[in-house]
Design an enzyme around this catalytic site. Structure first.
Site, PDB file in Angstrom:
ATOM      1  N   ARG A   1     -15.965   1.939   2.774  1.00 38.67           N
ATOM      2  CA  ARG A   1     -16.820   3.067   3.155  1.00 38.67           C
ATOM      3  C   ARG A   1     -15.993   4.306   3.410  1.00 38.67           C
ATOM      4  NH1 ARG A   1     -19.209   3.613   9.013  1.00 38.67           N
ATOM      5  NH2 ARG A   1     -17.048   4.312   9.197  1.00 38.67           N
TER       6      ARG A   1
ATOM      7  N   GLU B 295       0.843  -1.188   0.000  1.00 38.92           N
ATOM      8  CA  GLU B 295       0.000   0.000   0.000  1.00 38.92           C
ATOM      9  C   GLU B 295       0.879   1.238   0.000  1.00 38.92           C
ATOM     10  OE1 GLU B 295      -3.765   0.681   2.475  1.00 38.92           O
ATOM     11  OE2 GLU B 295      -2.292   1.917   3.528  1.00 38.92           O
TER      12      GLU B 295
ATOM     13  N   HIS C  60      -7.817   2.536  -4.410  1.00 38.75           N
ATOM     14  CA  HIS C  60      -8.767   2.639  -3.304  1.00 38.75           C
ATOM     15  C   HIS C  60      -9.914   3.557  -3.715  1.00 38.75           C
ATOM     16  CE1 HIS C  60      -6.020   1.465   0.301  1.00 38.75           C
ATOM     17  NE2 HIS C  60      -5.607   0.882  -0.803  1.00 38.75           N
TER      18      HIS C  60
ATOM     19  N   THR D 190      -3.956   4.647  -1.774  1.00 37.54           N
ATOM     20  CA  THR D 190      -5.020   5.141  -0.905  1.00 37.54           C
ATOM     21  C   THR D 190      -5.723   6.334  -1.536  1.00 37.54           C
ATOM     22  OG1 THR D 190      -3.558   6.613   0.338  1.00 37.54           O
ATOM     23  CG2 THR D 190      -3.800   4.352   1.141  1.00 37.54           C
ATOM     24  N   TYR D 191      -6.979   6.538  -1.111  1.00 38.21           N
ATOM     25  CA  TYR D 191      -7.802   7.588  -1.712  1.00 38.21           C
ATOM     26  C   TYR D 191      -8.730   8.131  -0.637  1.00 38.21           C
ATOM     27  CZ  TYR D 191     -11.073   9.764  -5.040  1.00 38.21           C
ATOM     28  OH  TYR D 191     -11.850  10.648  -5.744  1.00 38.21           O
TER      29      TYR D 191
END
Length: 304
Positions: free
Chosen positions: A106, A16, A76, A47-48
């Site tokens: 989420r 990641e 992501h 990641t986002y």
């Protein structure tokens, strides 16, 4: 060695990465990408979350991975604060960029209770949305599918009423169309084993990949403990806190992470996902300690 043994599927390897927040961080990420690429990972997740600027940085990092490297990005995507239309546009953008894998989550709820939480309350609805968009792009995807990953929790999610509830949520994510799951961080080998056993007993069939962090930063571990509600082993924390140097602290952390990963692989884990925090060296050292077989070395042994 038998042909069956020689053609056994090796464990997957993935990392990641965080998008860079500034020019200095960008240089560090580019160095990390180069170093991680030497281990031939199956994919690198990006990641986002956060501000629009950070989200743009995520897209730019994905574009770099697709256009300038051989690394496959796993993008992501979080649904907190997003409308259905904005999410569909983002998935379309991913497809157009050449992304073929999405990690659907989420995301963290906003601290302000009055802030917009978005149209989709849970990750399973995001999985369904991705599948709908996928159906409209079957020609672009050559009739194939997007690989959709989701999160799994070896320990109770901070907002969940119970571990059992988390397992039910994982079941619903698979039914919505998820292909695999990556576990959140954990610090006890038994917790991953418990997660997989409970998931299988509930009917989950998708691969569950253990997520492991090289544990060399006391501050980072303390922050994770606050975020996840899972505290690292006190003995490990003490060893890290009393280490005489950063180099010793790194050795301790890498050895602990390798031990955690080895236990998961010995228990039948289908792969390993390393949360790098853009510290490539520690993650590579974990992989080197494990001496993982790769698809590339496997192909060479089969043709020999």
């Amino acid at each position: 060695m038998t042909l069956a043994a020689r053609t056994a599927v090796p464990p997957s390897l993935s990392y990641e990465l965080y998008p860079p927040a500034n020019a200095q961080a960008e240089a560090a990420v580019l160095r990390a990408i180069e170093e991680l690429g030497g281990t031939h990972p199956d994919y690198v997740s990006v990641t986002y979350s956060g501000t629009p600027e950070r989200r743009r940085a995520s897209i730019q990092l994905i574009e770099h991975l697709v256009g300038a490297t051989r690394l496959r990005p796993l993008a992501h995507l979080t649904c907190v604060g997003e409308t259905r239309d904005s999410l569909e546009l983002l998935v379309c953008q991913f497809v157009g960029l050449g992304v073929r894998g999405v990690l659907a989550m989420r995301g963290d709820l906003p601290a302000d209770a009055q802030a917009c939480r978005g149209d989709l309350p849970f990750a399973r609805y995001l999985v369904e949305l991705i599948r709908r968009v996928e159906g409209r792009h079957s020609a672009t995807l050559a009739g194939g599918r997007m690989a959709i990953g989701v999160a799994a929790y070896p320990n109770r999610h901070p907002e969940s009423p119970s571990f059992e509830h988390d397992i039910e949520v994982l079941v619903s994510k698979e039914r919505s169309g998820a292909d695999f799951a990556i576990s959140q961080v954990y610090f006890d080998p038994a917790h991953y084993v418990r997660l997989v056993a409970a998931a299988r007993a509930a009917g989950v069939t998708i691969p569950i990949i253990p997520g492991v962090i090289p544990m060399s930063s006391v501050r980072r571990l303390e922050r994770l403990a606050v975020m996840t509600g899972v505290r690292p082993d006190p003995a490990l924390l003490h060893r890290l806190e009393t280490a005489s140097s950063d180099a010793e602290r790194r050795r301790i952390g890498v050895a602990a992470a390798a031990e955690l990963a080895r236990a998961a692989l010995d228990a039948g884990a289908p792969g390993l996902h390393l949360y790098t925090f853009n510290d490539a060296r520690a993650s590579v050292e974990v992989v080197e300690a494990l001496d993982l077989p790769s698809t590339r070395t496997l192909s060479a042994s089969v043709s020999a």
